[in-house]
Design a protein around this motif. Structure first.
Motif, PDB file in Angstrom:
ATOM      1  N   TYR A  44       0.936  -1.585   0.173  1.00  0.00           N
ATOM      2  CA  TYR A  44      -0.108  -0.031  -0.001  1.00  0.00           C
ATOM      3  C   TYR A  44       0.759   1.732   0.268  1.00  0.00           C
ATOM      4  O   TYR A  44       0.856   1.951  -0.650  1.00  0.00           O
ATOM      5  CB  TYR A  44      -0.682   0.045   1.285  1.00  0.00           C
ATOM      6  CG  TYR A  44      -1.202   1.317   0.840  1.00  0.00           C
ATOM      7  CD1 TYR A  44      -2.666   1.331   0.891  1.00  0.00           C
ATOM      8  CD2 TYR A  44      -1.281   2.289   2.463  1.00  0.00           C
ATOM      9  CE1 TYR A  44      -3.284   2.844   0.637  1.00  0.00           C
ATOM     10  CE2 TYR A  44      -2.283   3.215   2.280  1.00  0.00           C
ATOM     11  CZ  TYR A  44      -3.137   3.393   1.428  1.00  0.00           C
ATOM     12  OH  TYR A  44      -3.636   4.732   2.153  1.00  0.00           O
ATOM     13  N   SER A  45       1.243   1.371   0.973  1.00  0.00           N
ATOM     14  CA  SER A  45       2.249   2.367   1.541  1.00  0.00           C
ATOM     15  C   SER A  45       3.567   2.423  -0.191  1.00  0.00           C
ATOM     16  O   SER A  45       3.569   3.949  -0.457  1.00  0.00           O
ATOM     17  CB  SER A  45       3.230   2.304   2.409  1.00  0.00           C
ATOM     18  OG  SER A  45       4.152   4.320   2.791  1.00  0.00           O
ATOM     19  N   ALA A  46       4.406   1.957  -0.327  1.00  0.00           N
ATOM     20  CA  ALA A  46       5.048   2.060  -1.479  1.00  0.00           C
ATOM     21  C   ALA A  46       4.819   2.192  -3.010  1.00  0.00           C
ATOM     22  O   ALA A  46       4.748   3.508  -3.891  1.00  0.00           O
ATOM     23  CB  ALA A  46       5.444   0.603  -2.070  1.00  0.00           C
ATOM     24  N   LEU A  47       2.857   1.599  -2.560  1.00  0.00           N
ATOM     25  CA  LEU A  47       2.462   2.004  -4.536  1.00  0.00           C
ATOM     26  C   LEU A  47       2.126   2.829  -4.817  1.00  0.00           C
ATOM     27  O   LEU A  47       1.800   3.863  -5.354  1.00  0.00           O
ATOM     28  CB  LEU A  47       1.228   0.878  -4.328  1.00  0.00           C
ATOM     29  CG  LEU A  47       1.686  -0.314  -5.256  1.00  0.00           C
ATOM     30  CD1 LEU A  47       0.836  -1.405  -5.448  1.00  0.00           C
ATOM     31  CD2 LEU A  47       2.630   0.074  -6.497  1.00  0.00           C
ATOM     32  N   VAL A  48       1.412   3.554  -3.320  1.00  0.00           N
ATOM     33  CA  VAL A  48       0.747   4.962  -3.253  1.00  0.00           C
ATOM     34  C   VAL A  48       2.349   6.207  -3.897  1.00  0.00           C
ATOM     35  O   VAL A  48       1.964   7.228  -4.473  1.00  0.00           O
ATOM     36  CB  VAL A  48       0.101   5.680  -1.909  1.00  0.00           C
ATOM     37  CG1 VAL A  48      -0.021   6.711  -2.155  1.00  0.00           C
ATOM     38  CG2 VAL A  48      -0.844   4.635  -1.428  1.00  0.00           C
ATOM     39  N   SER A  49       3.326   6.263  -3.208  1.00  0.00           N
ATOM     40  CA  SER A  49       4.280   6.781  -3.815  1.00  0.00           C
ATOM     41  C   SER A  49       4.346   6.618  -5.523  1.00  0.00           C
ATOM     42  O   SER A  49       4.834   7.324  -6.051  1.00  0.00           O
ATOM     43  CB  SER A  49       5.801   6.373  -2.830  1.00  0.00           C
ATOM     44  OG  SER A  49       5.232   6.909  -2.023  1.00  0.00           O
ATOM     45  N   VAL A  63       2.092  11.244   2.980  1.00  0.00           N
ATOM     46  CA  VAL A  63       1.241  11.955   5.267  1.00  0.00           C
ATOM     47  C   VAL A  63      -0.332  11.304   4.407  1.00  0.00           C
ATOM     48  O   VAL A  63      -0.673  10.696   5.600  1.00  0.00           O
ATOM     49  CB  VAL A  63       1.223  13.615   4.445  1.00  0.00           C
ATOM     50  CG1 VAL A  63      -0.232  13.990   5.732  1.00  0.00           C
ATOM     51  CG2 VAL A  63       2.642  13.878   4.819  1.00  0.00           C
ATOM     52  N   MET A  64      -0.796  11.255   3.322  1.00  0.00           N
ATOM     53  CA  MET A  64      -1.742  11.007   2.887  1.00  0.00           C
ATOM     54  C   MET A  64      -2.397   8.997   3.197  1.00  0.00           C
ATOM     55  O   MET A  64      -3.534   9.179   3.232  1.00  0.00           O
ATOM     56  CB  MET A  64      -2.164  10.989   1.369  1.00  0.00           C
ATOM     57  CG  MET A  64      -1.876  12.385   1.296  1.00  0.00           C
ATOM     58  SD  MET A  64      -2.672  13.519   2.026  1.00  0.00           S
ATOM     59  CE  MET A  64      -5.125  12.532   2.183  1.00  0.00           C
ATOM     60  N   VAL A  65      -1.139   8.382   2.892  1.00  0.00           N
ATOM     61  CA  VAL A  65      -1.725   7.217   3.509  1.00  0.00           C
ATOM     62  C   VAL A  65      -1.323   7.027   5.103  1.00  0.00           C
ATOM     63  O   VAL A  65      -1.672   5.864   5.487  1.00  0.00           O
ATOM     64  CB  VAL A  65       0.473   6.815   3.425  1.00  0.00           C
ATOM     65  CG1 VAL A  65       0.130   6.662   1.676  1.00  0.00           C
ATOM     66  CG2 VAL A  65       1.412   6.884   3.966  1.00  0.00           C
ATOM     67  N   MET A  66      -0.861   7.816   6.045  1.00  0.00           N
ATOM     68  CA  MET A  66      -1.056   8.217   7.288  1.00  0.00           C
ATOM     69  C   MET A  66      -2.293   7.464   8.055  1.00  0.00           C
ATOM     70  O   MET A  66      -3.229   6.367   8.835  1.00  0.00           O
ATOM     71  CB  MET A  66      -0.554   9.344   7.804  1.00  0.00           C
ATOM     72  CG  MET A  66       0.647   9.408   7.736  1.00  0.00           C
ATOM     73  SD  MET A  66       1.578   7.957   8.114  1.00  0.00           S
ATOM     74  CE  MET A  66       3.279   8.601   7.329  1.00  0.00           C
ATOM     75  N   PRO A  67      -3.356   8.552   6.922  1.00  0.00           N
ATOM     76  CA  PRO A  67      -4.895   7.095   7.584  1.00  0.00           C
ATOM     77  C   PRO A  67      -5.501   6.480   8.066  1.00  0.00           C
ATOM     78  O   PRO A  67      -5.593   5.174   9.397  1.00  0.00           O
ATOM     79  CB  PRO A  67      -6.175   8.186   7.177  1.00  0.00           C
ATOM     80  CG  PRO A  67      -5.304   9.736   6.694  1.00  0.00           C
ATOM     81  CD  PRO A  67      -3.832   8.877   6.401  1.00  0.00           C
TER      82      PRO A  67
END
Length: 254
Positions: free
Chosen positions: A74-79, A171-175
């Motif tokens: 998830y986090s890697a792919l958002v970037s 930042v947007m992945v944090m929630p």
């Protein structure tokens, strides 16, 4: 004439090369999921698990897989999606014969592959080091992992819609990260939560994945509970597909 499979593999190879150059993203994807779950062991030892049917191993094993889905996928792919959009890579790819779904899937394949291998390694390590034995209902474990590997690339694409840059993507992945870690049974199992709170937390995206993997490993997940978990996961996948089709941005945000 190239085939869809050939185009998909070509995109995945290119993305893997680019991922290797993003040292920060690669570090978070590879090492955080391998280290963090085992740092939780002392905290889990202090939990009151009496009457829940859980052990330290059955708490930590699905949590380890969850960290892999959250960070390696998830986090890697958002970037990745935000970076390729801002670099005009997505826009250029759409001018060729590559279809939209192939572009998104090709970008996701390396992270999904890392998440899959990492999850299998973590399962093996937990089974060996935490004495949880073999899964009692392996089909639920497989189903939970597959649903997670499908769901979180979609959620990453959705999150990238509201990420104006690679920096804001972090930042947007944090929630979702915090909601999943605190409410989906990653840090605190739903079995030890108050019933009303647990019934709400069951609806979070990661919760059905955790439920299937944990229940599949202990062998105590009933058919009705398993079906409920699958339906919640499928609902999130369907919602993700709709949101990506409707709102995904292929050009830089201005």
């Amino acid at each position: 004439m190239t085939t869809p499979a050939g185009r998909l593999l070509a995109l995945a190879r290119a993305e893997l090369t680019l991922l290797g150059r993003a040292k920060g993203t690669l570090f978070a994807a590879l090492f955080v999921p391998l280290v963090v779950p085992f740092t939780m062991k002392s905290a889990v030892k202090n939990m009151d698990l009496d009457g829940t049917g859980l052990s330290i191993g059955s708490v930590l094993l699905p949590s380890a897989v969850a960290f892999s889905l959250l960070f390696a996928v998830y986090s890697a792919l958002v970037s990745v999606y935000a970076a390729r959009r801002e670099e005009l890579v997505l826009k250029r790819l759409r001018t060729g014969e590559v279809r939209d779904v192939e572009i998104l899937a090709g970008a996701a394949l390396p992270s999904v592959a890392i998440g899959l291998v990492q999850s299998l390694v973590l399962m093996g390590m937990c089974a060996a080091l935490l004495d949880v034995g073999a899964p009692g209902a392996a089909h639920y474990v497989v189903l939970g992992l597959v649903l997670g590997l499908v769901m979180f690339p979609l959620l990453a694409a959705v999150t990238s819609i509201v990420s104006r840059s690679v920096e804001s993507a972090q930042v947007m992945v944090m929630p979702l990260l915090f909601a999943s870690m605190l409410g989906s049974g990653v840090v605190l199992p739903l079995e030890v939560m108050p019933d009303k709170l647990a019934s709400v937390c069951e609806l979070l995206p990661l919760s059905p994945v955790i439920a299937l993997i944990r229940g599949g490993w202990t062998g105590e997940l009933g058919a009705g509970e398993g079906l409920r978990a699958v339906l919640i996961a499928v609902a999130w996948i369907a919602l993700g597909v709709f949101a990506v089709k409707r709102w995904f941005r292929w050009e830089p945000r201005r």
